[in-house]
Design a protein around this motif. Structure first.
Motif, mmCIF file in Angstrom:
data_model
loop_
_atom_site.group_PDB
_atom_site.id
_atom_site.type_symbol
_atom_site.label_atom_id
_atom_site.label_comp_id
_atom_site.label_asym_id
_atom_site.label_seq_id
_atom_site.Cartn_x
_atom_site.Cartn_y
_atom_site.Cartn_z
ATOM 1 N N PHE A 18 4.872 -2.423 10.256
ATOM 2 C CA PHE A 18 3.938 -3.543 10.115
ATOM 3 C C PHE A 18 4.557 -4.676 9.296
ATOM 4 O O PHE A 18 4.426 -5.853 9.652
ATOM 5 C CB PHE A 18 2.639 -3.075 9.460
ATOM 6 N N VAL A 19 5.196 -4.322 8.208
ATOM 7 C CA VAL A 19 5.792 -5.343 7.340
ATOM 8 C C VAL A 19 6.855 -6.137 8.095
ATOM 9 O O VAL A 19 6.909 -7.376 8.021
ATOM 10 C CB VAL A 19 6.386 -4.693 6.080
ATOM 11 N N GLN A 20 7.690 -5.443 8.853
ATOM 12 C CA GLN A 20 8.760 -6.125 9.596
ATOM 13 C C GLN A 20 8.198 -7.089 10.624
ATOM 14 O O GLN A 20 8.633 -8.232 10.727
ATOM 15 C CB GLN A 20 9.660 -5.093 10.261
ATOM 16 N N LYS A 21 7.213 -6.642 11.404
ATOM 17 C CA LYS A 21 6.652 -7.503 12.444
ATOM 18 C C LYS A 21 5.854 -8.658 11.833
ATOM 19 O O LYS A 21 5.926 -9.794 12.312
ATOM 20 C CB LYS A 21 5.761 -6.682 13.386
ATOM 21 N N ALA A 22 5.117 -8.391 10.777
ATOM 22 C CA ALA A 22 4.352 -9.454 10.122
ATOM 23 C C ALA A 22 5.282 -10.518 9.554
ATOM 24 O O ALA A 22 5.018 -11.716 9.674
ATOM 25 C CB ALA A 22 3.482 -8.862 9.010
ATOM 26 N N THR A 23 6.357 -10.085 8.938
ATOM 27 C CA THR A 23 7.336 -11.027 8.391
ATOM 28 C C THR A 23 7.938 -11.881 9.495
ATOM 29 O O THR A 23 8.102 -13.101 9.354
ATOM 30 C CB THR A 23 8.449 -10.263 7.640
ATOM 31 N N GLU A 24 8.252 -11.243 10.609
ATOM 32 C CA GLU A 24 8.818 -11.949 11.768
ATOM 33 C C GLU A 24 7.866 -13.026 12.278
ATOM 34 O O GLU A 24 8.295 -14.107 12.701
ATOM 35 C CB GLU A 24 9.097 -10.929 12.869
ATOM 36 N N LEU A 25 6.562 -12.761 12.206
ATOM 37 C CA LEU A 25 5.563 -13.705 12.719
ATOM 38 C C LEU A 25 5.062 -14.687 11.654
ATOM 39 O O LEU A 25 4.214 -15.519 11.930
ATOM 40 C CB LEU A 25 4.374 -12.930 13.287
ATOM 41 N N GLY A 26 5.587 -14.570 10.436
ATOM 42 C CA GLY A 26 5.206 -15.493 9.375
ATOM 43 C C GLY A 26 3.905 -15.159 8.688
ATOM 44 O O GLY A 26 3.301 -16.019 8.030
ATOM 45 N N ILE A 27 3.434 -13.914 8.811
ATOM 46 C CA ILE A 27 2.211 -13.488 8.127
ATOM 47 C C ILE A 27 2.570 -13.069 6.705
ATOM 48 O O ILE A 27 3.400 -12.185 6.518
ATOM 49 C CB ILE A 27 1.543 -12.308 8.869
ATOM 50 N N PRO A 28 1.971 -13.678 5.690
ATOM 51 C CA PRO A 28 2.315 -13.310 4.307
ATOM 52 C C PRO A 28 1.824 -11.911 3.963
ATOM 53 O O PRO A 28 0.834 -11.428 4.509
ATOM 54 C CB PRO A 28 1.590 -14.358 3.466
ATOM 55 N N MET A 29 2.522 -11.262 3.054
ATOM 56 C CA MET A 29 2.203 -9.890 2.677
ATOM 57 C C MET A 29 0.780 -9.760 2.165
ATOM 58 O O MET A 29 0.102 -8.765 2.422
ATOM 59 C CB MET A 29 3.186 -9.392 1.621
ATOM 60 N N GLU A 30 0.304 -10.772 1.451
ATOM 61 C CA GLU A 30 -1.036 -10.667 0.867
ATOM 62 C C GLU A 30 -2.143 -10.701 1.932
ATOM 63 O O GLU A 30 -3.301 -10.422 1.633
ATOM 64 C CB GLU A 30 -1.273 -11.773 -0.155
ATOM 65 N N ASP A 31 -1.790 -11.019 3.168
ATOM 66 C CA ASP A 31 -2.775 -11.008 4.250
ATOM 67 C C ASP A 31 -2.807 -9.685 5.002
ATOM 68 O O ASP A 31 -3.588 -9.522 5.943
ATOM 69 C CB ASP A 31 -2.493 -12.148 5.236
ATOM 70 N N LEU A 32 -1.955 -8.730 4.611
ATOM 71 C CA LEU A 32 -1.934 -7.414 5.238
ATOM 72 C C LEU A 32 -2.744 -6.421 4.407
ATOM 73 O O LEU A 32 -2.536 -6.291 3.211
ATOM 74 C CB LEU A 32 -0.495 -6.900 5.361
ATOM 75 N N TRP A 33 -3.651 -5.726 5.056
ATOM 76 C CA TRP A 33 -4.460 -4.681 4.416
ATOM 77 C C TRP A 33 -4.087 -3.350 5.070
ATOM 78 O O TRP A 33 -4.501 -3.074 6.196
ATOM 79 C CB TRP A 33 -5.948 -4.936 4.626
ATOM 80 N N MET A 34 -3.280 -2.547 4.423
ATOM 81 C CA MET A 34 -2.825 -1.285 4.996
ATOM 82 C C MET A 34 -3.931 -0.227 4.963
ATOM 83 O O MET A 34 -4.556 -0.003 3.928
ATOM 84 C CB MET A 34 -1.605 -0.774 4.234
ATOM 85 N N ASP A 35 -4.145 0.416 6.112
ATOM 86 C CA ASP A 35 -5.137 1.489 6.221
ATOM 87 C C ASP A 35 -4.419 2.778 6.613
ATOM 88 O O ASP A 35 -4.027 2.950 7.771
ATOM 89 C CB ASP A 35 -6.184 1.128 7.267
ATOM 90 N N PRO A 36 -4.213 3.719 5.651
ATOM 91 C CA PRO A 36 -3.470 4.940 5.935
ATOM 92 C C PRO A 36 -4.258 5.984 6.721
ATOM 93 O O PRO A 36 -3.728 7.048 7.034
ATOM 94 C CB PRO A 36 -3.110 5.456 4.545
ATOM 95 N N ILE A 37 -5.484 5.721 7.047
ATOM 96 C CA ILE A 37 -6.367 6.546 7.882
ATOM 97 C C ILE A 37 -6.876 7.777 7.129
ATOM 98 O O ILE A 37 -6.160 8.741 6.896
ATOM 99 C CB ILE A 37 -5.704 6.996 9.195
ATOM 100 N N VAL A 38 -8.138 7.708 6.775
ATOM 101 C CA VAL A 38 -8.810 8.832 6.122
ATOM 102 C C VAL A 38 -9.309 9.802 7.192
ATOM 103 O O VAL A 38 -9.971 9.394 8.145
ATOM 104 C CB VAL A 38 -9.994 8.335 5.268
ATOM 105 N N SER A 39 -8.985 11.073 7.011
ATOM 106 C CA SER A 39 -9.442 12.132 7.919
ATOM 107 C C SER A 39 -10.566 12.933 7.267
ATOM 108 O O SER A 39 -10.626 13.032 6.044
ATOM 109 C CB SER A 39 -8.297 13.084 8.253
ATOM 110 N N PRO A 40 -11.420 13.546 8.058
ATOM 111 C CA PRO A 40 -12.469 14.410 7.488
ATOM 112 C C PRO A 40 -11.872 15.605 6.748
ATOM 113 O O PRO A 40 -10.969 16.279 7.274
ATOM 114 C CB PRO A 40 -13.267 14.862 8.707
ATOM 115 N N LEU A 41 -12.366 15.850 5.569
ATOM 116 C CA LEU A 41 -11.916 17.008 4.801
ATOM 117 C C LEU A 41 -12.182 18.303 5.561
ATOM 118 O O LEU A 41 -11.419 19.263 5.461
ATOM 119 C CB LEU A 41 -12.639 17.042 3.453
ATOM 120 N N SER A 42 -13.232 18.317 6.348
ATOM 121 C CA SER A 42 -13.610 19.523 7.082
ATOM 122 C C SER A 42 -12.649 19.854 8.220
ATOM 123 O O SER A 42 -12.696 20.948 8.782
ATOM 124 C CB SER A 42 -15.026 19.359 7.656
ATOM 125 N N VAL A 43 -11.767 18.900 8.545
ATOM 126 C CA VAL A 43 -10.844 19.101 9.670
ATOM 127 C C VAL A 43 -9.437 19.451 9.200
ATOM 128 O O VAL A 43 -8.828 20.393 9.695
ATOM 129 C CB VAL A 43 -10.802 17.831 10.562
#
Length: 240
Positions: free
Chosen positions: A142-167
């Motif tokens: 994501f960082v590489q492609k965003a940088t290539e497109l001129g998107i500043p880092m502060e505009d990226l919100w990383m979502d590592p994906i929360v999974s259900p504890l029960s799974v």
């Protein structure tokens, strides 16, 4: 920061209101979320395959009639997403872009074109990342492609994906571990999660406590925001 999740097409009241272009219930929910002082209001219109662009434009304009709180635009329909971006008065948040080949570059290009922030969900064509290291690799992509497109880092919100504890307990721990790695591999970026996923499948009376416990774990590792129930006052008390 809190992103209010309540303005959702899955609601038995709001879903029909969106489809019928009835502004009343949508305005009312937006006003109630604003009273709860959320930082963003998530507008989830779902896939919206039929006239999604018209629906998103209508919902965005309706909400903006009653509040200036920034909007998170939530749909898998990129045509509808662009309609929302055009209608947004304040800098919006695209919720979300994945690494899937049909969404990755196209979604980030929309963010660049409209100067929008974007939730970068660490999900690829291979599906769910297996561990913290694979999540970290996706962050770099994501960082590489965003940088290539001129998107500043502060505009990226990383979502590592929360999974259900029960799974899968290991995935729950991997998400926390990845959160702690982000400040080094994506300095300046933000982070967010769909918090309620952690307690899916858990007895209803235990869900609030599990949500709060996991939120604290993530915050200790640098979490900046979460998509939450705007009316969960107990959770709000823990984070404010």
């Amino acid at each position: 920061m809190r992103i209010g999740e309540n303005l959702n097409v899955m609601s038995k009241i709001l879903g029909p209101a969106m489809k019928e272009r009835n502004p009343g219930p949508i305005r009312e929910m937006a006003e109630k979320e604003a009273e709860k002082k959320v930082d963003y209001i998530d507008l989830n219109i779902g896939p919206a395959r039929k006239n999604g662009d018209e629906m998103m434009e209508f919902v965005v304009k309706t909400v903006q009639e009653v509040t200036d709180i920034p909007l998170a635009l939530d749909t898998t329909n990129l045509v509808a997403m662009e309609a929302g971006l055009k209608a947004a008065k304040n800098k919006p948040l695209i919720n979300s872009v994945t690494l899937q080949s049909d969404r990755f570059e196209a979604g980030l290009k929309l963010a660049a074109k409209y100067n929008a922030e974007v939730v970068a969900v660490l999900w690829s064509d291979s599906g769910m990342p297996r561990d913290a290291n694979e999540r970290a690799m996706h962050v770099v992509d994501f960082v590489q492609k965003a940088t290539e497109l001129g998107i500043p880092m502060e505009d990226l919100w990383m979502d590592p994906i929360v999974s259900p504890l029960s799974v899968e307990v290991n995935q729950v721990l991997a998400c926390v571990e990845c959160m702690g790695m982000m400040k080094d591999i994506a300095p300046g970026s933000k982070s967010t999660v769909g918090l309620s996923n952690i307690s899916n499948g858990v007895p209803e009376e235990l869900r609030p406590w599990l949500n709060i416990t996991y939120l604290i774990m993530l915050m200790k590792n640098g979490l900046a925001s979460a998509i939450v129930d705007a009316f969960d006052d107990q959770l709000t008390d823990f984070v404010t």
